[in-house]
Write a protein that holds these residues in place. Structure first.
Motif, PDB file in Angstrom:
ATOM      1  N   GLU A  63      -2.279   4.952   6.984  1.00 36.40           N
ATOM      2  CA  GLU A  63      -2.083   5.919   5.870  1.00 36.40           C
ATOM      3  C   GLU A  63      -0.586   6.614   6.263  1.00 36.40           C
ATOM      4  N   THR A 114       7.287   0.208   2.123  1.00 35.35           N
ATOM      5  CA  THR A 114       7.314   0.053   3.654  1.00 35.35           C
ATOM      6  C   THR A 114       7.281  -1.218   4.006  1.00 35.35           C
ATOM      7  N   GLY A 153       0.717  -1.200  -0.164  1.00 36.69           N
ATOM      8  CA  GLY A 153       0.043   0.082   0.041  1.00 36.69           C
ATOM      9  C   GLY A 153       0.950   1.325  -0.083  1.00 36.69           C
ATOM     10  N   TYR A 154       0.073   2.244  -0.297  1.00 33.95           N
ATOM     11  CA  TYR A 154       0.848   3.793  -0.012  1.00 33.95           C
ATOM     12  C   TYR A 154       2.267   3.883  -0.961  1.00 33.95           C
ATOM     13  N   GLY A 155       2.378   3.419  -1.971  1.00 33.19           N
ATOM     14  CA  GLY A 155       3.817   3.301  -2.789  1.00 33.19           C
ATOM     15  C   GLY A 155       4.695   2.070  -2.525  1.00 33.19           C
ATOM     16  N   LYS A 176       1.865   5.329   7.325  1.00 30.37           N
ATOM     17  CA  LYS A 176       2.841   4.374   7.170  1.00 30.37           C
ATOM     18  C   LYS A 176       3.781   4.375   8.556  1.00 30.37           C
ATOM     19  N   HIS A 191      -8.281  -3.967  -0.541  1.00 31.82           N
ATOM     20  CA  HIS A 191      -7.443  -2.635  -0.104  1.00 31.82           C
ATOM     21  C   HIS A 191      -6.007  -3.331  -0.117  1.00 31.82           C
ATOM     22  N   ARG A 205      -3.483  -1.685   1.122  1.00 32.44           N
ATOM     23  CA  ARG A 205      -2.679  -1.677   2.542  1.00 32.44           C
ATOM     24  C   ARG A 205      -2.615  -2.934   3.245  1.00 32.44           C
TER      25      ARG A 205
END
Ligand code: UD2
Ligand code: MN
Length: 576
Positions: free
Chosen positions: A549, A462, A457-459, A551, A563, A565
């Motif tokens: 969100e 992580t 998630g988010y790029g 991270k 999702h 994430r």
């Protein structure tokens, strides 16, 4: 076993370059018991200024003084010395200086007699002298030090002199590893001039504890060598049970139980035989303590009997001098600190010996939270030592360590001599050692996945990142940009569905996702990875692992494969 008290006590010095603050040390007076004369001490639960005047300057008279007097002095019987909260400003400064120089409370140590008494920590089982052979071999005691505090070093030596049968000690060899504190110069020779047993050896340059121990061994003549750190206190009857094991079998290497001397109060905390731990290690090649395994308990009728230990902590042990030489003593390519304890442990077991912890023998040690002295600048000393260890002794299993350091061995020097030693001795394989001596150790090769656990998630940059240090065992597991260097981002998914870091497991009990000692009974530690949906499904809650969100936080949510994430990529995943 992850929560054993011993665990916290082993400092791991992250940057391998210890800070050192070489403040000038005030020259000490000759007899250290005189230090207490002007001191203000608040003994526990005792009114201020309760202590009697210290014993006379002469060392011998201390021993002869009536016991009742002695017991009122600070720290006697191993009791803690607690300083007042509202210290006068110069006292406060002296206390702080002591901490800076030593990483323990030197000020408190200076208040305590160098001959202080300790409680007798032995199990009743141990006190029957018929348990020990009557003709025990002599030992030399080698104590290496680099900038050790005066009162602490002297207390170490006096605890040997005061609590060992004199006929069992050859020499006490003090090896000065190039200290620059003024009290460790001529003053030390002067102090021990009247003790013919004590010999002082000076290294010509800073060698580190491993080569300093080798230098000391050159001077040893007795059949047994005993090593101690320079901040120890030997308790009543510590020596006979160690020597007895070696007298019965010269390939037995023995360690006392290491009792904790509190770094703040110098209280001596002893551990009874039912609380004894044995040594292990993890794939970072860090030493760890563990409860005595069931298979080992079954070999004994009494908890005070010597127990097999896969590894030793390193600082305190006795070994037959000839056996030590046969094993090739230590690898002299090891620098400053670290790894030598595992080297000696592995080869003891693999090359025909036995390593034991002897619960009847007790020696206290001041465990420090940081290394007070200088290491080498610009080199990762500990890594170099560990790579040498892995290359020589661990066969194919060395790869599990190398994975933890991103496969970057660095310059670790030449190990061909050490490999030849292993060949000449015809030592057993590392696999034999793991199977027979340390079957509790989780083998990364048995994992379904190993390496980073990356969230998509988010790029998708992580990774799951472990809290550091055993102290943080109950802290939430964190997130951090993926760095591909192993370390805190190295995880293993076991066949049993655990997400492991060696002996600790990812655990969710309804609050935070934490690390907890692996218990092997699924539940809160049971995770299922679905390769097609990329979900990490948790056993007892039925939820899925996700990130927030920001991270920076792990969250548990109702499973929903739409999702991102909740999507995870496990490195080297192989379900076959
Ligand atoms: C533990 C061991 C220690 C050693 C180390 C790994 C115990 C209680 N302690 O760390 O003996 O095996 O793990 O290498 O098992 N010293 C020198 N020169 C130096 C550095 C240290 O002489 O360059 C001396 C130091 O003064 C001390 C001893 O070596 O007497 C061990 O050093 P430490 O106390 O810093 O190690 P410790 O107890 O954290
Ligand atoms: Mn130590």
């Amino acid at each position: 076993s992850e929560e054993e008290p011993g665990n916290d006590s082993f400092a791991v010095y992250d940057n391998a370059i210890g800070e050192s603050n070489r403040v000038k040390v005030k020259p000490r007076q000759q007899d250290d018991d005189s230090l207490r004369q002007n001191a203000v001490v608040h003994a526990v639960e005792k009114p201020v200024h309760k202590q009697k005047p210290p014993p006379k300057e002469d060392d011998k008279s201390v021993l002869d003084a009536p016991v009742a007097n002695l017991n009122d002095n600070p720290g006697e019987l191993g009791k803690p010395v607690i300083l007042p909260k509202d210290m006068p400003i110069d006292m406060k400064k002296a206390v702080d200086d002591g901490w800076t120089k030593n990483a323990f409370n030197q000020y408190v140590s200076d208040l305590i007699s160098v001959h202080r008494s300790l409680p007798d920590p032995r199990d009743a089982w141990c006190k029957d002298s018929a348990r020990y052979l009557s003709n025990l071999p002599k030992t030399d005691v080698i104590i290496c030090f680099h900038n050790e505090a005066w009162s602490v070093l002297l207390r170490t030596v006096h605890s040997v002199l005061d609590r060992s049968p004199p006929e069992l000690i050859g020499q006490i060899i003090l090896v000065d590893d190039y200290s620059d504190m003024p009290h460790l110069k001529k003053q030390l020779e002067d102090y021990f001039a009247s003790y013919p047993m004590v010999q002082i050896v000076r290294g010509p340059q800073r060698e580190g504890l491993i080569r300093a121990r080798l230098l000391g061994a050159k001077y040893a003549k007795s059949p047994v060598i005993t090593y101690l750190d320079s901040h120890c206190e030997c308790a009543e009857g510590w020596l006979e049970p160690l020597l007895d094991r070696i007298a019965r079998n010269s390939t037995t290497v023995v360690c006392p139980v290491i009792d904790v001397i509190d770094d703040t109060t110098l209280e001596f905390h002893y551990r009874d035989s039912s609380g004894v731990n044995v040594g292990g290690f993890d794939w970072n090649l860090q030493f760890s303590w563990h409860a005595v395994p069931e298979r080992e308990k079954r070999r004994h009728n009494n908890t005070a009997e010597p127990v097999y230990s896969p590894t030793m902590a390193g600082g305190l042990f006795s070994i037959d001098r000839e056996f030590f030489e046969r094993l090739g003593t230590y690898d002299s390519g090891f620098d400053i600190w670290g790894g030598e304890n595992l080297e000696l442990s592995f080869k003891t077991w693999m090359c025909g010996g036995t390593l034991e912890i002897v619960p009847c023998s007790h020696v206290g040690h001041i465990f420090r939270k940081r290394s007070p002295y200088k290491w080498r600048t610009g080199v990762n000393v500990l890594k170099k030592n560990s790579v040498r260890l892995a290359e020589v002794w661990m066969d194919d299993y060395s790869k599990y360590y190398l994975q933890r350091i991103g496969m970057d061995k660095g310059d670790y020097g030449d190990v061909s001599e050490r490999k030849k030693l292993r060949e000449d001795l015809q030592c057993k394989s590392f696999k034999w050692y793991l199977d027979n001596i340390y079957p509790e150790l989780f083998i990364p090769g048995d994992a379904v996945a190993n390496g980073e656990i990356r969230n998509l998630g988010y790029g998708g940059r992580t990774c799951l990142d472990s809290p550091t240090g055993k102290r943080n065992m109950k802290k939430p597991v964190g997130l951090y940009p993926c760095h591909k260097q192993g370390g805190n981002q190295y995880w293993m998914l076991s066949k049993a569905g655990e997400i492991r870091r060696d002996q600790s497991c990812l655990d969710y009990a309804g609050k935070d996702v934490i690390l907890f000692g692996c218990h092997g009974s699924k539940g809160n530690q049971f995770w299922t990875y679905h390769e097609n949906t990329k979900l990490l499904h948790h056993g007892s809650s039925g939820k899925c692992l996700a990130i927030n969100e920001g991270k920076d936080k792990l969250i548990m949510e109702e499973c929903d494969a739409s999702h991102l994430r909740q999507h995870w990529l496990l490195e080297n995943y192989d379900s076959s």
